[in-house]
Every structure is written in structure tokens, then in C-alpha cells.
Scaffold this active site. Structure first.
Site, PDB file in Angstrom:
ATOM      1  CG  ASP A 142      -9.066  -5.136   2.133  1.00 54.46           C
ATOM      2  OD1 ASP A 142      -8.974  -6.368   2.314  1.00 54.46           O
ATOM      3  OD2 ASP A 142      -8.366  -4.527   1.317  1.00 54.46           O
ATOM      4  CD  GLN A 193      -3.203   0.528   0.339  1.00 57.63           C
ATOM      5  OE1 GLN A 193      -3.651  -0.596   0.487  1.00 57.63           O
ATOM      6  NE2 GLN A 193      -3.705   1.366  -0.542  1.00 57.63           N
ATOM      7  CE  LYS A 240      -5.455  -3.679   3.014  1.00 58.50           C
ATOM      8  NZ  LYS A 240      -5.881  -2.956   1.812  1.00 58.50           N
ATOM      9  CE  LYS A 243      -2.598  -1.067  -4.119  1.00 52.89           C
ATOM     10  NZ  LYS A 243      -3.795  -1.824  -3.667  1.00 52.89           N
ATOM     11  CB  SER A 276      -9.670   6.154  -0.557  1.00 52.75           C
ATOM     12  OG  SER A 276     -10.523   5.038  -0.454  1.00 52.75           O
ATOM     13  CG  ASN A 318     -16.633  -3.024  -4.617  1.00 53.80           C
ATOM     14  OD1 ASN A 318     -15.651  -2.525  -5.141  1.00 53.80           O
ATOM     15  ND2 ASN A 318     -17.743  -2.349  -4.404  1.00 53.80           N
ATOM     16  CB  THR A 349     -10.738  -1.191  -6.934  1.00 53.40           C
ATOM     17  OG1 THR A 349     -10.640  -0.496  -5.693  1.00 53.40           O
ATOM     18  CG2 THR A 349      -9.513  -2.082  -7.115  1.00 53.40           C
TER      19      THR A 349
END
Length: 452
Positions: free
Chosen positions: A151, A96, A111, A99, A376, A229, A194
Site C-alpha cells: 500500500d 476493502q 487492512k 471491494k 493479488s 504506483n 490497480t
């Protein structure tokens, strides 16, 4: 031989170290940054005691890995799943960090989550768990400190319960969670982000590598794994553009339709998943052409695949399945999930890319699925301004972020993959994503005095 203590995290670290070798050979001073960045700034672990519907106490482990804040507040989801452990959360927080760097937004990496399983629980049990979980987590998060999100296992319902608990505990209404409801601080396009972002990234890959498989052609066959999702909105965007979706899956098996899924089927699967159901219980009601394969993933089940998009969980494409994708004619593999391919699978894809011709061009999740955290970040910006942007505005910003991320990965991959540039051989997006993300984080850490 020493067995790995944290296998998922060590796999992610090994991948990064391998990609960085050419860069570190030319810039050995950054080796110290690599040594430092792989250790989280803070790891929180706590007990979560909640009451079930029978009035009995139940206990789970809660975690938050605050990995790196060099570029902004810690940012990353909360995963609720029985498989959750510190190794998985460290790997996710580590990924993350880089990313988030690739989005160009001011976000660090983190996370968290719990080994609590929402499946089979009543709404009341989930609410009581979320209140208990937040009663400890609230001490460590905030709009300028750490901003969690959803998540696996943490959807709109859970985000609502968590936000409500935080608001009561702190007596303040701030954007300390993302993925919120639209009438209380959420952003348009966040649920879709996403999946949509993945497709926006893949469109650039297709245009450069294999325009004959453009997503506006019904003859382009797209295999997707997962059915949550990310995979739902990936599939819907592919269909909207005009290509054919031929698979979805879940933990129990795969659903195949070589003639193509319909939007109505995706909507029915979405309703099923909201209730915690499995594909095996619904496939016969979806219409003609659907075939269910228990205990199998899609990658070995189809004779022809042009684009493969793993969207379920980590390590869902093995070396054997990578070979099957090559045999099926896949030209693009881009991860909607985090670290969706094993190291063996990635090596097979990268070897095929270097051979030129009809090999696979592979995009790692830290680049191709960064659209979710990007929106986000846009939700955080809207919260700070007390404004709500339109769907069109957010979608346009998402497209721009994914285009810039692709270009960053392409440029860095061309420069730092350690390969001589050969006509017909595409740059390594894996190397590009890893090197570009690392440089941005490491440079910020150096300016903060974290290494010298």
C-alpha cells in the site's frame, strides 16, 4: 453536536448507510447484518521497536484490522505513513471488505500498517523496521488466514523484507503476502493492476455515457492525481490507448502539461518516487509544457478535463473542486484512490448525474480500483498451484474481472438507487457498488450463522 471519534471510518459507514436505504426499506431483515458487519472481527495493535543507523531505539505503532472473513481469508494492504491511525485503517478495511466482494474472488477484508515513515530512511533502517514489525504480525497472518499486501509506503522492497522475516520466523515458504518479486512467487501485472484495472473499468463507463471521449482519441483529456504506483500505471495505460494525460500530483503540489505527458516523463517520475523525491525537484527537467503549482491539486488548474481520476489518497476532491470539475466539462470521475472524494463532492457528482445531459458519472474506489486486489487474489491462486501464469493470461483475467464488476454495479445501481429510471439518466454506480458488495458479504455471514 458530537464530534466524530473516527472521522474517516464514520464517513465510509455513512456513505454505505445512505446507499443502502432503498434496499433496507425493501429488505428490513438486513438491518441487523449492517449493524454487525460494521464492527471488525478483530483489531490488533502492537508496539514496533527498531534500531536506527545511529544505534538508537525508535518506536512506532503497528496495526492490523481483520475486518471480515465471510468470503475468505482477510485480504488488504499494509500502509506505512505518518498519518496512519485506527480510523484510517478501519475505513480502509471496511471498504476493502466490499471491494473484495465485487471481484468475485474468495477474499475477506482487512487492512494494516504503521505510522512509520519510510521517507528519508536508509535501506538498513527500513529492513530493521520490517523485521521488528513482522516479529509481531507473523502470529496473526498466513496463507489461509490473513494475506497482507503493499500500500502507500509499502513497495517491492518492503514486501521483500517482510516476506524474508516471516520465512525465518515460521520456517516455511508460503504465499502469505502478495506483491512479491517475480522470481519468488509474484504475479505478472501486479504492479500495474490497480492502474490498468481502473482504466478497464472506465472504458466501460465511457462506452455507455460519453463515447465521444473514448480513450483512443488524443483529444480526450485525462486528469490524474497522485504520482505513485497507481497513478503511474494509470497514466501509462491512458497513453498506450491514445488519450492525453494532462496532470499528476504529490503531497506538495501538482504538475500540469496541457499538451500531454510523455511515457519518458512518467518513467523519470517513477524513478524519482522510488527515492522518495518530490515533483517540485524534477519538473524543470522534463521538457516543454510542464508547469508546477505548489500546494495545489489538479482539479482547479485546468480549463478542460474530460476524465478525472483521483489516484492519491482519501478525501482529495473537495466540494469546491467537484464544482470546478463540472465547470471544466468532466464527464467521468473514477477513483484510483480509496474514498478519494469527500461526501460533499460525491453529492455534487450524484446530483449532476440525476440531472442528465452533461453531468458527471462517478465510480467509487471500491469498484473502480479493485483491480489491484483482484490480481493479488490471482497471485494467491498461482501460489496455491505453484504455477506462474503469463502476462497475457493475467491481463485477460483482470479485464474480465473489471468488466464483471462494472456490470454488477450497473445492474444493482439500476435496481437499488431509489430513483425512478428516467431516459438519459445513468444508474448510480455508487449505490450499485455498495448494495451489491453488502448483499454478497451479508448473505455469506447469514449462512455462517453470524446473523439470523
Amino acid at each position: 453536536m458530537v464530534l466524530p471519534v473516527e472521522p474517516e471510518f464514520e464517513q465510509a459507514l455513512s456513505e454505505l448507510e445512505h446507499s443502502l436505504k432503498p434496499f433496507l426499506t425493501a429488505n428490513p431483515q438486513y438491518e441487523k447484518a449492517l449493524e454487525i458487519v460494521q464492527i471488525p472481527e478483530r483489531v490488533l495493535q502492537f508496539r514496533v521497536v527498531w534500531e536506527d543507523d545511529q544505534g538508537q531505539p525508535q518506536v512506532n505503532r503497528g496495526f492490523r484490522v481483520q475486518y471480515n472473513s465471510a468470503l475468505g481469508p482477510y485480504k488488504g494492504g499494509l500502509r506505512l505513513h505518518p498519518s496512519v491511525n485506527l480510523s484510517i485503517l478501519k475505513f480502509l478495511g471496511f471498504e476493502q471488505t466490499f471491494k473484495n466482494a465485487l471481484t468475485g474472488l474468495s477474499m475477506g477484508g482487512g487492512k494494516g500498517g504503521s505510522d512509520f515513515d519510510p521517507k528519508g530512511k536508509s535501506d538498513s533502517e527500513i529492513r530493521r523496521f520490517c523485521v521488528a514489525f513482522m516479529s509481531e504480525l507473523f502470529r496473526h497472518i498466513g496463507q489461509d488466514t490473513d494475506v497482507p499486501a503493499g500500500d502507500i509506503g509499502t513497495g517491492a522492497r518492503e514486501i521483500g523484507f517482510l516476506f524474508g522475516a516471516y520465512k525465518k520466523l515460521r520456517n516455511e515458504f508460503v504465499g502469505m503476502l502478495t506483491g512479491k518479486g517475480m522470481n519468488w512467487g509474484g504475479s505478472f501485472i501486479r504492479p500495474e493492476a490497480t492502474g490498468y484495472g481502473l482504466i478497464y473499468y472506465v472504458e466501460h463507463m465511457i462506452a455507455k455515457a460519453c463515447p465521444e471521449f473514448s480513450l483512443d482519441k488524443p483529444s480526450t483529456l485525462v486528469a490524474i492525481s497522485g504520482s505513485g504506483n497507481v497513478s503511474q500505471y494509470t497514466a501509462l495505460k491512458v497513453m498506450e490507448l491514445g488519450a492525453t494525460v494532462i496532470s499528476l500530483s504529490d503531497s506538495k503540489g501538482s504538475l500540469i502539461n496541457e499538451k500531454g505527458f510523455t511515457p519518458q516523463a512518467i518513467k523519470e517520475i517513477a524513478q524519482l518516487k522510488l527515492k522518495g523525491g518530490a515533483l517540485e525537484s524534477i519538473w524543470k527537467n522534463l521538457g516543454e509544457g510542464y508547469v508546477y503549482h505548489a500546494g495545489k491539486r489538479p482539479w482547479t488548474l485546468l480549463p478542460t478535463i474530460h476524465i478525472a481520476l483521483p489516484g492519491a489518497t482519501q478525501n482529495e476532491v473537495s466540494g469546491e473542486e467537484a464544482e470546478a470539475l463540472l465547470k471544466a466539462g468532466a464527464r467521468i470521475v473514477a477513483e484510483g484512490s480509496n474514498m478519494g472524494c469527500t461526501l460533499e463532492a460525491v453529492e455534487i457528482f450524484e446530483k449532476s448525474r440525476k440531472s442528465g445531459g452533461k453531468g458527471v458519472w462517478y465510480a467509487p474506489g471500491k469498484a473502480s480500483n479493485c483491480g489491484g486486489v483482484a490480481v493479488s487474489g490471482l497471485e494467491m491462486a498461482q501460489n496455491s498451484q505453484r504455477l506462474a501464469w503469463t502476462t497475457k493470461e493475467v491481463d485477460a483475467k483482470l479485464k474480465g474481472i473489471m468488466a464483471e464488476c462494472y456490470q454488477i454495479c450497473l445492474t444493482a445501481g439500476s435496481k437499488w438507487s431509489g430513483e425512478d429510471q428516467v431516459d438519459g439518466v445513468l444508474p448510480s454506480l455508487l449505490s450499485g457498488a455498495n448494495v451489491a458488495g453488502f448483499i454478497k458479504v451479508a448473505d455469506a455471514m447469514k449462512e455462517h450463522g453470524d446473523w439470523w
